[in-house]
Design an enzyme around this catalytic site. Structure first.
Site, PDB file in Angstrom:
ATOM      1  N   VAL A  59      66.619  26.477  27.141  1.00 55.89           N
ATOM      2  CA  VAL A  59      67.237  26.004  28.379  1.00 55.89           C
ATOM      3  C   VAL A  59      68.724  26.336  28.324  1.00 55.89           C
ATOM      4  O   VAL A  59      69.383  26.118  27.300  1.00 55.89           O
ATOM      5  CB  VAL A  59      67.020  24.488  28.554  1.00 55.89           C
ATOM      6  CG1 VAL A  59      67.720  23.980  29.805  1.00 55.89           C
ATOM      7  CG2 VAL A  59      65.526  24.170  28.607  1.00 55.89           C
ATOM      8  N   GLY A  79      67.970  20.813  27.202  1.00 54.75           N
ATOM      9  CA  GLY A  79      67.086  21.569  26.310  1.00 54.75           C
ATOM     10  C   GLY A  79      66.113  20.632  25.601  1.00 54.75           C
ATOM     11  O   GLY A  79      64.890  20.858  25.584  1.00 54.75           O
ATOM     12  N   HIS A  80      66.667  19.540  25.043  1.00 52.41           N
ATOM     13  CA  HIS A  80      65.795  18.544  24.402  1.00 52.41           C
ATOM     14  C   HIS A  80      64.851  17.916  25.429  1.00 52.41           C
ATOM     15  O   HIS A  80      63.664  17.707  25.162  1.00 52.41           O
ATOM     16  CB  HIS A  80      66.638  17.404  23.818  1.00 52.41           C
ATOM     17  CG  HIS A  80      67.604  17.795  22.752  1.00 52.41           C
ATOM     18  ND1 HIS A  80      68.967  17.708  22.912  1.00 52.41           N
ATOM     19  CD2 HIS A  80      67.419  18.263  21.489  1.00 52.41           C
ATOM     20  CE1 HIS A  80      69.580  18.083  21.805  1.00 52.41           C
ATOM     21  NE2 HIS A  80      68.660  18.439  20.915  1.00 52.41           N
ATOM     22  N   GLY A 129      62.100  24.023  20.083  1.00 50.28           N
ATOM     23  CA  GLY A 129      62.681  24.961  21.036  1.00 50.28           C
ATOM     24  C   GLY A 129      62.811  26.365  20.471  1.00 50.28           C
ATOM     25  O   GLY A 129      63.095  26.536  19.290  1.00 50.28           O
ATOM     26  N   HIS A 186      70.390  16.823  25.451  1.00 48.73           N
ATOM     27  CA  HIS A 186      70.760  17.580  26.639  1.00 48.73           C
ATOM     28  C   HIS A 186      69.464  18.084  27.275  1.00 48.73           C
ATOM     29  O   HIS A 186      68.360  17.780  26.791  1.00 48.73           O
ATOM     30  CB  HIS A 186      71.709  18.733  26.271  1.00 48.73           C
ATOM     31  CG  HIS A 186      71.216  19.594  25.136  1.00 48.73           C
ATOM     32  ND1 HIS A 186      70.077  20.347  25.219  1.00 48.73           N
ATOM     33  CD2 HIS A 186      71.701  19.779  23.872  1.00 48.73           C
ATOM     34  CE1 HIS A 186      69.894  20.991  24.086  1.00 48.73           C
ATOM     35  NE2 HIS A 186      70.851  20.655  23.242  1.00 48.73           N
ATOM     36  N   SER A 188      73.398  23.299  23.737  1.00 50.87           N
ATOM     37  CA  SER A 188      73.454  22.887  22.343  1.00 50.87           C
ATOM     38  C   SER A 188      74.281  21.619  22.257  1.00 50.87           C
ATOM     39  O   SER A 188      75.271  21.469  22.997  1.00 50.87           O
ATOM     40  CB  SER A 188      74.110  23.990  21.497  1.00 50.87           C
ATOM     41  OG  SER A 188      74.529  23.457  20.252  1.00 50.87           O
ATOM     42  N   SER A 189      73.884  20.730  21.359  1.00 54.94           N
ATOM     43  CA  SER A 189      74.671  19.501  21.172  1.00 54.94           C
ATOM     44  C   SER A 189      76.087  19.833  20.746  1.00 54.94           C
ATOM     45  O   SER A 189      77.015  19.060  20.974  1.00 54.94           O
ATOM     46  CB  SER A 189      74.007  18.617  20.113  1.00 54.94           C
ATOM     47  OG  SER A 189      72.687  18.310  20.496  1.00 54.94           O
ATOM     48  N   LYS A 227      65.171  28.246  21.100  1.00 55.75           N
ATOM     49  CA  LYS A 227      66.574  28.535  20.799  1.00 55.75           C
ATOM     50  C   LYS A 227      66.750  28.675  19.294  1.00 55.75           C
ATOM     51  O   LYS A 227      67.541  29.471  18.817  1.00 55.75           O
ATOM     52  CB  LYS A 227      67.456  27.410  21.334  1.00 55.75           C
ATOM     53  CG  LYS A 227      68.904  27.797  21.329  1.00 55.75           C
ATOM     54  CD  LYS A 227      69.793  26.601  21.387  1.00 55.75           C
ATOM     55  CE  LYS A 227      70.883  26.801  20.386  1.00 55.75           C
ATOM     56  NZ  LYS A 227      71.299  25.581  19.762  1.00 55.75           N
ATOM     57  N   ASP A 228      66.004  27.863  18.536  1.00 55.18           N
ATOM     58  CA  ASP A 228      66.007  27.962  17.080  1.00 55.18           C
ATOM     59  C   ASP A 228      64.763  28.758  16.683  1.00 55.18           C
ATOM     60  O   ASP A 228      63.815  28.219  16.112  1.00 55.18           O
ATOM     61  CB  ASP A 228      66.000  26.567  16.475  1.00 55.18           C
ATOM     62  CG  ASP A 228      67.247  25.787  16.857  1.00 55.18           C
ATOM     63  OD1 ASP A 228      68.254  25.916  16.176  1.00 55.18           O
ATOM     64  OD2 ASP A 228      67.217  25.070  17.889  1.00 55.18           O
TER      65      ASP A 228
HETATM   66  P1  AMP Z   1      68.436  19.749  17.559  1.00 52.92           P
HETATM   67  O1  AMP Z   1      68.708  18.370  18.061  1.00 52.92           O
HETATM   68  O2  AMP Z   1      69.535  20.712  17.819  1.00 52.92           O
HETATM   69  O3  AMP Z   1      67.924  19.746  16.137  1.00 52.92           O
HETATM   70  O4  AMP Z   1      67.226  20.292  18.439  1.00 52.92           O
HETATM   71  C1  AMP Z   1      66.019  19.576  18.533  1.00 52.92           C
HETATM   72  C2  AMP Z   1      64.992  20.464  19.170  1.00 52.92           C
HETATM   73  O5  AMP Z   1      65.443  20.842  20.473  1.00 52.92           O
HETATM   74  C3  AMP Z   1      64.765  21.752  18.375  1.00 52.92           C
HETATM   75  O6  AMP Z   1      63.380  22.062  18.395  1.00 52.92           O
HETATM   76  C4  AMP Z   1      65.565  22.757  19.143  1.00 52.92           C
HETATM   77  O7  AMP Z   1      65.054  24.076  19.032  1.00 52.92           O
HETATM   78  C5  AMP Z   1      65.403  22.251  20.562  1.00 52.92           C
HETATM   79  N1  AMP Z   1      66.504  22.729  21.400  1.00 52.92           N
HETATM   80  C6  AMP Z   1      67.834  22.619  21.162  1.00 52.92           C
HETATM   81  N2  AMP Z   1      68.540  23.231  22.133  1.00 52.92           N
HETATM   82  C7  AMP Z   1      67.635  23.760  22.995  1.00 52.92           C
HETATM   83  C8  AMP Z   1      67.723  24.516  24.206  1.00 52.92           C
HETATM   84  N3  AMP Z   1      68.902  24.878  24.723  1.00 52.92           N
HETATM   85  N4  AMP Z   1      66.586  24.891  24.812  1.00 52.92           N
HETATM   86  C9  AMP Z   1      65.379  24.536  24.301  1.00 52.92           C
HETATM   87  N5  AMP Z   1      65.216  23.826  23.171  1.00 52.92           N
HETATM   88  C10 AMP Z   1      66.332  23.427  22.529  1.00 52.92           C
END
Ligand code: AMP
Length: 288
Positions: free
Chosen positions: A178, A36-37, A149, A34, A187-188, A151-152
């Site tokens: 984001v 954010g990624h 991100g 999304h 978020s996914s 977010k985490d």
């Molecule tokens: P994930 O696929 O959820 O493991 O996230 C992969 C990376 O994208 C991690 O570093 C997350 O912190 C980042 N991420 C996920 N959602 C967001 C968001 N809404 N805004 C910014 N970074 C994000």
């Protein structure tokens, strides 16, 4: 953009760029990309010569088997989006490429950084899974820079500690959260929310807004901030797993906002686990 599925193919693809001294950036993800990624990918594109995106739903960081089973998987669409955002290489390994039969090593960070908040609620194996897979991804890709991100937020602290403790030669960049136009952190897992739960999910952002407004209004006690945030959650019928006001570096609880604090929240909204956080500056302003 090239998509590869094996470690050998990643190494082949990066041999020449590395020999030429090109700066390699890595964006680790679990896919279902999304904005954010994609913001991380775009930042990597702006700062690096080669941008690698990894797409791996890491089974060892899931504490809930049904969460892992229903985690969205959209590899073709992800490849399209990663390419448009400027990635050169997409690494999408099958599980056995990362965890071959007989795999038995784990990279574990002990202490409050991994045992509090997400660690306390999802169990210690969650961050052990994260630090093990991120160490492997760093060894496979050998990036100069890796993007995560905010977010985490806790994950970001854990990764920075991993890099420091093990002297990993990679610079960690943390990027802003984001959000959807209404404030929900992307978020996914948001695709799982029913219409009603999607509306209720805004309670997390409203709780953080309430915390910020309470500090902006002059309150400094963590109790007062917590009460305001919990009231906002309750209005959306959300019972948090945790709503914590902590030091942004150590994650230790704080009693008063006499320095910057991190307000972090996690909640199950209709069976979907969501997290969010905000950094509040002691001088009233929101900083992230
Ligand atoms: P994930 O696929 O959820 O493991 O996230 C992969 C990376 O994208 C991690 O570093 C997350 O912190 C980042 N991420 C996920 N959602 C967001 C968001 N809404 N805004 C910014 N970074 C994000």
């Amino acid at each position: 953009m090239t998509t590869v599925h094996t470690i050998a193919a990643v190494r082949d693809a990066l041999r020449e760029p590395r020999r030429q001294g090109r700066v390699i950036g890595l964006v680790p993800t679990m896919g279902a990309l999304h904005d954010g990624h994609l913001a991380l990918v775009r930042q990597a594109r702006a700062e690096c010569d080669e941008v690698v995106v990894s797409l791996f739903v890491n089974p060892t960081q899931f504490n809930d088997a049904s969460d892992l089973d229903r985690y969205p998987r959209t590899e073709e669409r992800d490849a399209q989006l990663a390419s448009e955002a400027g990635a050169n290489l997409l690494f999408a390994p099958p599980a056995h490429e990362i965890y071959p039969p007989g795999f038995s090593t784990s990279v574990q960070i002990a202490g409050p950084l991994t045992e509090s908040l997400e660690g306390a609620n999802r169990g210690p194996a969650h961050f052990h899974g994260v630090t093990t897979v991120v160490t492997k991804l760093f060894n496979i890709v050998q990036p100069d820079v890796a993007y995560f991100g905010r977010k985490d937020a806790q994950q970001g602290l854990v990764i920075r500690k991993l890099v420091r403790d093990l002297d990993l030669p990679v610079r960690i960049v943390l990027c802003p959260t984001v959000r959807e136009p209404d404030g929900l952190a992307m978020s996914s897992r948001n695709v799982h929310l029913s219409d009603g739960d999607r509306r209720r999910a805004l309670g997390l952002r409203r709780a953080l807004d309430a915390a910020e407004a309470t500090v902006a209004g002059g309150a400094r006690s963590a109790d007062a901030i917590s009460r305001a945030a919990r009231a906002a959650l309750a209005e959306c019928s959300i019972e948090p797993e945790y709503l914590a006001i902590v030091d942004p570096q150590t994650l230790a609880s704080v009693a008063a906002v006499d320095r910057d604090v991190l307000v972090a929240v996690a909640a199950d909204v209709g069976g979907t686990r969501l997290i969010d956080n905000t950094l509040i500056a002691a001088n009233n302003g929101r900083t992230g």
